[in-house]
Design a protein around this motif. Structure first.
Motif, short mmCIF file in Angstrom:
data_model
loop_
_atom_site.label_atom_id
_atom_site.label_comp_id
_atom_site.label_asym_id
_atom_site.label_seq_id
_atom_site.Cartn_x
_atom_site.Cartn_y
_atom_site.Cartn_z
N THR A 1 -47.88 -11.44 16.31
CA THR A 1 -48.46 -10.11 16.59
C THR A 1 -49.87 -9.98 16.02
O THR A 1 -50.42 -8.88 15.95
CB THR A 1 -47.59 -8.95 16.05
OG1 THR A 1 -47.73 -8.84 14.62
CG2 THR A 1 -46.13 -9.13 16.42
N LEU A 2 -50.48 -11.10 15.63
CA LEU A 2 -51.81 -11.08 15.03
C LEU A 2 -52.76 -11.95 15.84
O LEU A 2 -52.35 -12.85 16.55
CB LEU A 2 -51.75 -11.61 13.59
CG LEU A 2 -50.80 -10.88 12.63
CD1 LEU A 2 -50.71 -11.65 11.32
CD2 LEU A 2 -51.27 -9.46 12.39
N ARG A 3 -54.04 -11.69 15.68
CA ARG A 3 -55.06 -12.52 16.31
C ARG A 3 -55.57 -13.56 15.31
O ARG A 3 -56.70 -13.52 14.85
CB ARG A 3 -56.22 -11.66 16.82
CG ARG A 3 -55.92 -10.92 18.12
CD ARG A 3 -57.20 -10.31 18.69
NE ARG A 3 -56.97 -9.60 19.94
CZ ARG A 3 -56.92 -10.17 21.14
NH1 ARG A 3 -57.07 -11.48 21.24
NH2 ARG A 3 -56.73 -9.45 22.22
N LEU A 4 -54.68 -14.47 14.95
CA LEU A 4 -55.05 -15.57 14.07
C LEU A 4 -55.15 -16.85 14.88
O LEU A 4 -54.32 -17.09 15.76
CB LEU A 4 -54.00 -15.75 12.97
CG LEU A 4 -53.87 -14.63 11.93
CD1 LEU A 4 -52.70 -14.94 11.00
CD2 LEU A 4 -55.16 -14.48 11.14
N SER A 5 -56.15 -17.65 14.58
CA SER A 5 -56.28 -18.92 15.28
C SER A 5 -55.29 -19.93 14.72
O SER A 5 -54.74 -19.76 13.63
CB SER A 5 -57.71 -19.47 15.10
OG SER A 5 -57.92 -19.84 13.74
N ALA A 6 -55.07 -21.00 15.46
CA ALA A 6 -54.20 -22.07 14.98
C ALA A 6 -54.72 -22.64 13.67
O ALA A 6 -53.94 -22.97 12.76
CB ALA A 6 -54.09 -23.17 16.04
N GLU A 7 -56.04 -22.75 13.55
CA GLU A 7 -56.65 -23.29 12.32
C GLU A 7 -56.36 -22.39 11.13
O GLU A 7 -56.03 -22.86 10.02
CB GLU A 7 -58.15 -23.44 12.51
CG GLU A 7 -58.83 -24.34 11.50
CD GLU A 7 -58.37 -25.79 11.59
OE1 GLU A 7 -58.04 -26.36 10.53
OE2 GLU A 7 -58.31 -26.33 12.71
N GLU A 8 -56.45 -21.08 11.33
CA GLU A 8 -56.17 -20.13 10.24
C GLU A 8 -54.71 -20.20 9.83
O GLU A 8 -54.37 -20.18 8.63
CB GLU A 8 -56.53 -18.71 10.68
CG GLU A 8 -58.03 -18.46 10.80
CD GLU A 8 -58.33 -17.11 11.42
OE1 GLU A 8 -59.11 -16.34 10.82
OE2 GLU A 8 -57.80 -16.81 12.51
N ILE A 9 -53.80 -20.27 10.81
CA ILE A 9 -52.37 -20.34 10.50
C ILE A 9 -52.05 -21.65 9.79
O ILE A 9 -51.26 -21.67 8.83
CB ILE A 9 -51.54 -20.18 11.79
CG1 ILE A 9 -51.70 -18.75 12.33
CG2 ILE A 9 -50.07 -20.51 11.54
CD1 ILE A 9 -51.06 -18.53 13.67
#
Length: 520
Positions: free
Chosen positions: A300-308
């Motif tokens: 439910t968030l706009r996080l990139s794969a790199e951030e996750i």
């Protein structure tokens, strides 16, 4: 369509506390029932109920799972045409909601409901956009196992008519599973195919549904036949009438059910021969965009794969420090990896690989839940009414089922919630993990959260029964494990290590998932 993540967002625990506060507000806030019939809040309540009823008409299986007797002889229409029609209707509903119910004209309670409905509609629209990228069958579930399990767990037979409806649903299996194959064919035409390791697992799970009598001369009935016989046997009906119903079920199993599964297995057997070992969704057309959408849908968030990925690495490091502290507490000499090996291999941490070991596991889980149930009132003012059962996963789906999971009960309390434990391999179910699993799947985890939601008064039914937000439900389950420690449980340091094992398992997923699907 989706709001970006705000900077300086509240912590996970504060978010959960806010969510519980919102639920409590919805449960206690005065309704608009004293308003005139034309009041916008009253009209909104009617809109929500009409929407919920429309969804039930579109999904007899949803009604079945919720314990609502409606279209009892039917399965869902999962054809592409039906999917598109449902999507268009949902789009029209959302437009109507935003047009006819401006937020400024509504009570605070209604505003929350509008925002939740809008969020839910947008999430479903996102999944619809990528419907041909999500695999309809996977190693943890799909129609091939979920359909029979729904019949077994949820289709009660209390009257001869219920039995006839059960048979009618069996007769619908071929059409239902054929629509799954059509979906798989469409995906194939777009270049979407699961990796090679999927296929034997799914084929075995499907084959298990048509193994046993009446399909062969084995010593046991197939799962659906066994279930039907037990339920019919309990009817107050003459033996001849019972035999007639069983004969009809046998015909349905040997006809549409066998055809549906056999055709699906044939398709999977052929497709699996040309599957590759490329596991990540990066291999799919527009794979990077799909993965970004899947992350948004799941988190439910706009996080990139790199951030996750970075969050996962940070969490793993944090949890490993806490594990090292437990290692020191129990006086273990060696590295953390040595400690992990000790916990994996020492016999003291495992039940025996037999029926006695499995019974001991289930008893231990039940005792932990009973103890927690006795302490809930110390922490919570709102408690679930529904009962909870602890069961072993059925043998016919052990090979493809998750290690543990929860099946919701019915809102009327007639059907208990179920905490399932997969006991196919007792060396994979250590004693020190039972406590955290019991809190996660049972109480104060999934059973409590989902049951309370279903039981809330004065809340639209779309909210009470919507359990599709994994970030919330699994987030609550993970929080329930930590809450158990805050309530004074996990006194055994090895059980506390088990709690951290469960937590690091989730953190590792952030690393592994993004590593496979984004980093190749």
């Amino acid at each position: 369509m989706f709001s970006p993540t705000r900077k300086n967002a509240p912590s996970r625990r504060k978010v959960i506390q806010f969510s519980l506060g919102a639920v409590a507000t919805l449960a206690t806030c005065p309704s608009a029932s004293g308003k005139a019939a034309g009041d916008p809040d009253e009209k909104l309540a009617t809109f929500f109920e009409d929407s919920f009823l429309r969804n039930l008409r579109q999904s007899p299986l949803t009604a079945l799972r919720l314990g609502i007797k409606q279209d009892m002889g039917k399965l869902d229409d999962i054809s592409e045409r039906a999917r598109i029609d449902r999507h268009l209707e949902a789009e029209g509903e959302l437009k109507k909601l935003l047009r006819d119910f401006p937020i400024s004209h509504l009570l605070e309670k209604s505003r929350i409901e509008v925002q939740q409905f809008k969020f839910r509609a947008e999430q479903r629209a996102l999944r619809f956009t990528w419907r041909d990228h999500f695999y309809p069958l996977d190693t943890n579930g799909g129609a091939h196992v979920n359909l029979p399990i729904t019949m077994i767990n949820d289709h009660k037979i209390e009257t001869p008519a219920d039995a006839e409806n059960y048979i009618s649903r069996l007769n619908g299996f071929a059409t239902y599973l054929n629509d799954v194959r059509i979906h798989l064919d469409r995906q194939e035409s777009y270049g979407v195919r699961p990796p090679k390791f999927f296929f034997p697992i799914i084929i075995e799970a499907a084959a298990n549904q048509i193994t046993g009598q009446p399909f062969d001369n084995g010593p046991q009935d197939c799962p659906l036949f066994a279930d039907f016989k037990v339920k019919v046997a309990a009817l107050k009906l003459g033996e001849a009438d019972k035999a007639g119903l069983i004969a009809k079920a046998r015909s349905a199993l040997l006809g549409p059910v066998r055809k549906g599964y056999a055709d699906l297995i044939d398709w999977l057997s052929v497709a699996g021969q040309s599957a590759t070992d490329d596991d990540g969704v990066w291999k799919l057309p527009n794979g990077a965009a799909f993965y970004a959408g899947a992350l948004q849908y799941s988190t439910t968030l706009r996080l990139s794969a790199e951030e996750i990925h970075a969050i996962g690495l940070s969490e793993v490091a944090r949890i490993h420090k806490e594990m090292a502290a437990i290692m020191a507490r129990v006086g273990f000499k060696g590295s953390l990896q040595d400690f992990f090996k000790f916990m994996r291999e020492d016999d003291q941490f495992y039940f025996t690989e037999d029926s006695a070991g499995r019974s001991a596991y289930l008893k231990m889980a039940g005792d932990i839940i009973d103890t927690m149930r006795g302490r809930l009132a110390d922490t919570f003012g709102l408690l679930p009414k529904a009962a909870l059962e602890v069961r072993a996963v059925e043998a016919f789906r052990e090979g493809s089922a998750a290690s543990a999971f929860y099946n919701r009960g019915s809102a009327d309390g007639k059907r208990a919630g179920i905490f399932y434990a997969n006991l196919s391999n007792m060396r994979g179910r250590p004693k020190y993990m039972v406590e955290s699993l019991a809190y996660h799947e049972g109480i104060p985890g999934h059973h409590m959260q989902i049951s309370i939601a279903q039981e809330l008064p004065d809340v639209p039914r779309f909210q009470r029964f919507d359990n599709n937000n994994s970030a919330y439900t699994e987030g609550w389950g993970l929080y329930a494990e930590q809450l158990g420690k805050e309530m004074g449980f996990f006194q055994d340091p090895y059980a506390d290590f088990g709690r951290l094992t469960a937590e690091v398992w989730r953190a590792i997923r952030l690393v592994v998932d993004t590593g496979i699907h984004a980093k190749k």
